[in-house]
Design an enzyme around this catalytic site. Structure first.
Site, PDB file in Angstrom:
ATOM      1  N   ARG A 119      80.805 -35.610 -24.501  1.00 58.11           N
ATOM      2  CA  ARG A 119      81.831 -34.590 -24.457  1.00 58.11           C
ATOM      3  C   ARG A 119      82.618 -34.617 -25.769  1.00 58.11           C
ATOM      4  NH1 ARG A 119      83.303 -29.964 -21.810  1.00 58.11           N
ATOM      5  NH2 ARG A 119      85.362 -30.038 -20.853  1.00 58.11           N
ATOM      6  N   THR A 398      77.441 -22.241 -21.054  1.00 59.07           N
ATOM      7  CA  THR A 398      76.888 -23.567 -20.973  1.00 59.07           C
ATOM      8  C   THR A 398      75.406 -23.432 -20.714  1.00 59.07           C
ATOM      9  OG1 THR A 398      79.001 -24.235 -20.121  1.00 59.07           O
ATOM     10  CG2 THR A 398      77.185 -25.711 -19.641  1.00 59.07           C
ATOM     11  N   THR A 416      77.292 -27.582 -23.753  1.00 58.64           N
ATOM     12  CA  THR A 416      78.080 -26.355 -23.873  1.00 58.64           C
ATOM     13  C   THR A 416      78.838 -26.242 -25.186  1.00 58.64           C
ATOM     14  OG1 THR A 416      79.635 -24.956 -22.647  1.00 58.64           O
ATOM     15  CG2 THR A 416      80.237 -27.258 -22.859  1.00 58.64           C
ATOM     16  N   ASN A 418      81.415 -24.202 -24.562  1.00 64.96           N
ATOM     17  CA  ASN A 418      82.403 -23.641 -23.640  1.00 64.96           C
ATOM     18  C   ASN A 418      82.150 -22.134 -23.514  1.00 64.96           C
ATOM     19  OD1 ASN A 418      84.315 -23.687 -21.718  1.00 64.96           O
ATOM     20  ND2 ASN A 418      86.060 -23.701 -23.079  1.00 64.96           N
ATOM     21  N   ASP A 440      89.575 -26.382 -22.198  1.00 62.63           N
ATOM     22  CA  ASP A 440      89.390 -27.121 -20.938  1.00 62.63           C
ATOM     23  C   ASP A 440      90.518 -28.126 -20.683  1.00 62.63           C
ATOM     24  OD1 ASP A 440      87.158 -25.823 -20.038  1.00 62.63           O
ATOM     25  OD2 ASP A 440      85.729 -27.349 -20.677  1.00 62.63           O
ATOM     26  N   SER A 469      85.889 -31.755 -17.547  1.00 61.63           N
ATOM     27  CA  SER A 469      84.783 -30.801 -17.479  1.00 61.63           C
ATOM     28  C   SER A 469      84.361 -30.598 -16.024  1.00 61.63           C
ATOM     29  CB  SER A 469      83.603 -31.379 -18.275  1.00 61.63           C
ATOM     30  OG  SER A 469      82.451 -30.600 -18.093  1.00 61.63           O
ATOM     31  N   SER A 470      83.610 -29.528 -15.794  1.00 66.54           N
ATOM     32  CA  SER A 470      82.967 -29.328 -14.486  1.00 66.54           C
ATOM     33  C   SER A 470      81.475 -29.579 -14.566  1.00 66.54           C
ATOM     34  CB  SER A 470      83.190 -27.882 -14.007  1.00 66.54           C
ATOM     35  OG  SER A 470      84.558 -27.615 -13.885  1.00 66.54           O
ATOM     36  N   GLY A 491      78.327 -22.355 -15.904  1.00 62.67           N
ATOM     37  CA  GLY A 491      79.175 -21.475 -15.091  1.00 62.67           C
ATOM     38  C   GLY A 491      80.593 -21.946 -14.856  1.00 62.67           C
ATOM     39  N   GLY A 492      81.150 -22.747 -15.774  1.00 63.54           N
ATOM     40  CA  GLY A 492      82.549 -23.174 -15.605  1.00 63.54           C
ATOM     41  C   GLY A 492      82.722 -23.872 -14.269  1.00 63.54           C
TER      42      GLY A 492
HETATM   43  O1  DON Z   1      83.033 -28.302 -19.381  1.00 60.03           O
HETATM   44  C1  DON Z   1      83.257 -27.337 -18.672  1.00 60.03           C
HETATM   45  O2  DON Z   1      83.459 -27.414 -17.484  1.00 60.03           O
HETATM   46  C2  DON Z   1      83.234 -25.971 -19.317  1.00 60.03           C
HETATM   47  N1  DON Z   1      83.515 -26.074 -20.716  1.00 60.03           N
HETATM   48  C3  DON Z   1      81.918 -25.337 -19.055  1.00 60.03           C
HETATM   49  C4  DON Z   1      81.827 -23.949 -19.609  1.00 60.03           C
HETATM   50  C5  DON Z   1      80.787 -23.132 -19.004  1.00 60.03           C
HETATM   51  O3  DON Z   1      80.081 -23.538 -18.126  1.00 60.03           O
HETATM   52  C6  DON Z   1      80.697 -21.754 -19.503  1.00 60.03           C
HETATM   53  N2  DON Z   1      79.645 -21.074 -18.904  1.00 60.03           N
HETATM   54  N3  DON Z   1      79.058 -20.494 -18.293  1.00 60.03           N
END
Ligand code: DON
Length: 599
Positions: A119, A398, A416, A418, A440, A469-470, A491-492
């Site tokens: 990360r 991501t 990612t 982001n 984030d 992060s997720s 997908g965040g």
């Molecule tokens: O680390 C995370 O949770 C976010 N930065 C992920 C971002 C993400 O999945 C964007 N996409 N679809």
């Protein structure tokens, strides 16, 4: 996010099949080829790709092929994953990266599991004040676009640490496909050509980005199929190939990044880069109906949240309750609300704040959390707050890829920048996008980030800290301790619920991996208050039922994105009889144009 027509068709096929013949007929659909069932009563069930020696599933076919090239050369799953990761940095500039970060879960052939946290971390000059305006409000664009948005990239350190410690092939071999793709170019797929054209204005804001990723004016367009050559990126990759990690963090690439950031009011300097390290960490492991689920621990919230969701689901007979029935959606929605409330309060960088991981993932803890659940109506909003786990003294874009080889080794990576194309800043002379991962962090307590996630002081911006992060790269072993499933998604915040539902689809609903990643999903993240569902995920009848229980049910997430989380999964079918062979079954989510490639 464009609506992909294949998923529409598959979603409809799934729904029709479920309604027409019931789940048991659906799950026993023919499994030996991609051709449709000969049974006229059933709609064709989606069928995964098959292979006997190994498989790579990623968001781009050329990147999956780069990984398989390594397996064919005698490389293991880590060699394949690293080749895929570098190739994604070339063919998938939207999210594949060397200017971002991620998490990798590795299962060794002996069954031991470890993780590599790569990360991004906050530059040493990053403080809360940098992201607040004069009135003390969160200055949102600073963390999303431009030079203040980036954390120190971790991808090169993470991929090369994995290769050094777990791979078999040398750096030159695993980086060769990426260098080839950058140097010789690749035909621009329609979606990428269109996306680059659509982003002309955003890219033109930064002269370097304009020079590398536009054709110089709004009217001059990339054409589908034209060869996209990235000469400077090829040179950057060659320097990394020749000199290793130190090139990116202390060599010419480091100087290019630091000089450009310092000249443009950014925070990252040479020392931040020189001090960056990828960190090996214990996985978070949950058990679920006899299966072991290994995922990513803090600073990702993914493993903890998935363990909590599985602990909640295990208390019910989900299979009997039915796929996305009113009872299942009601129960899972309630579990998701409680888990995301915990995420907001408790998660942070474990090297800087105490995260009660063990307490959160205990089965008893989730039992307590679900005690206020009632089947007749939704739990009132103001009574859902974070729980109090035991402290056990332990201190949208991501991309995911899943790899397995013939030795039982498997790798699950989520990576990612982001947002799509990260901060939109490209490094001059190096040719790659930088991340906007600083978004984030909690910029101000109570102020949600771009995925609507809020948090507490545990995730405030602070020097050298990693933002929560997720991302949830996950590996599942079956009750006989054999490799069973490699899975993850972008997908965040929906990464967590997507990965969780794919695991349940396989274990509880007996779906094949293609069905499991294709099936429609639901999502709740505590705040905002909606229970979101994808098109075809819930029938009108179920939506009506949920509304009578006072759920605020909404189609789509984040203000209307109809489908989310391009999961990349592979599952191993072990032989039941001596005359059978082990088979790798892979599926790249039909919501996007990826590919499962085996050999
Ligand atoms: O680390 C995370 O949770 C976010 N930065 C992920 C971002 C993400 O999945 C964007 N996409 N679809």
């Amino acid at each position: 996010m464009p609506l992909h027509s294949k998923v529409r068709a598959l979603g409809l096929a799934l729904l029709l099949t479920i309604t027409a013949v019931g789940l048991s007929a659906w799950t026993t659909a023919p499994s030996s080829s991609r051709t449709a069932s000969s049974d006229a009563a059933t709609a064709p069930a989606p069928v995964p790709e098959y292979a006997e020696n190994g498989m790579v599933v990623s968001a781009k076919r050329t990147a999956s092929e780069a990984g398989v090239e390594m397996l064919k050369k005698g490389g293991n799953a880590v060699d394949a994953a690293v080749a895929t990761g570098f190739a994604l940095a070339v063919v998938h500039p939207f999210a594949g990266n060397i200017g971002g970060g991620g998490f990798m879960v590795i299962r060794n052939p002996d069954g031991s599991v470890t993780t590599i946290d790569h990360r991004e971390d906050a530059p040493s000059g990053a403080t809360q004040d940098v992201y607040l305006d004069d009135e003390g409000n969160a200055a949102r664009t600073r963390s999303r676009r431009g030079y203040l948005a980036s954390g120190v990239p971790g991808t090169v350190a993470g991929l090369l640490k994995a290769l050094d410690e777990h791979g078999r092939l040398d750096r030159a071999t695993v980086m060769a496909p990426a260098i080839r793709l950058a140097e010789e170019g690749f035909p621009l797929p329609h979606a990428l050509a269109e996306d680059l054209n659509d982003r002309y204005r955003a890219f033109a804001e930064f002269p370097v980005t304009k020079a590398y990723f536009t054709k110089g004016s709004a009217s001059s367009k990339y054409r589908t199929g034209e060869r996209f050559v990235q000469t400077d990126l090829a040179q950057t990759l060659k320097r990394i190939r020749d000199e290793g990690k130190s090139e990116f963090y202390e060599g010419e690439t480091a100087s290019l990044i630091a000089e450009q950031f310092q000249a443009n009011g950014g925070l990252i300097d040479e020392q931040d880069l020189a001090e960056y390290e990828a960190v090996e960490r214990e996985p978070v492991t949950a058990t679920y109906r006899g299966y072991e689920v290994h995922s990513m621990g803090p600073p990702s919230s993914g493993g903890v949240a998935i363990a909590q969701l599985l602990n909640a689901a295990e208390r019910k007979d989900i299979s009997q309750m039915g796929f996305n029935s009113s009872a299942t959606a009601h129960y899972l929605g309630e579990a998701m609300r409680r888990v995301f409330a915990d995420r907001a309060k408790w998660l942070g960088d474990p090297d800087h704040v105490q995260v009660p991981t063990e307490g959160l993932i205990q089965k008893d803890y989730m039992q307590q959390r679900m005690a206020s659940f009632t089947s007749s109506r939704v739990t009132p909003e103001d009574s859902i707050r974070a729980g109090e786990p035991m402290l056990t003294g332990e201190s949208m874009e991501t991309s995911h890829y899943s790899v397995a080889d013939s030795s039982g080794m498997a790798v699950s990576v989520t990576t990612t920048l982001n947002s799509g194309y990260g901060s939109k800043v490209v490094i001059d002379g190096a040719g790659f996008f930088m991340n906007n991962e600083m978004n984030d962090f909690v910029l101000k307590p109570g102020v949600p980030n771009q995925f609507g996630l809020s948090g507490t002081k545990r995730n405030l911006v602070a020097p050298d800290r990693r933002m929560v992060s997720s991302m949830s790269p996950t590996i599942v072993e079956d009750p006989q301790d054999r490799l069973h499933l490699v899975i993850g998604a972008p997908g965040g915040s929906t990464i967590i619920t997507t990965t969780f539902q794919v695991i349940m689809n396989v274990i509880d609903h007996g779906m094949n991996v293609e069905q499991a990643v294709t099936a429609g999903r639901i999502h709740h993240q505590w705040k905002p208050r909606h229970l979101s569902y994808e098109e075809f995920a819930l029938s009108t009848d179920v939506v009506r039922n949920l509304r009578t229980r006072e759920w605020d049910v909404t189609k789509g997430v984040f203000g209307g994105i109809p489908q989310w989380g391009r999961a990349q999964g592979l599952r191993i079918k072990h032989p039941d009889r001596p005359d059978q062979v082990r088979v790798f079954r892979g599926s790249s989510d039909p919501r996007g144009p990826g590919a499962a490639v085996g050999f």
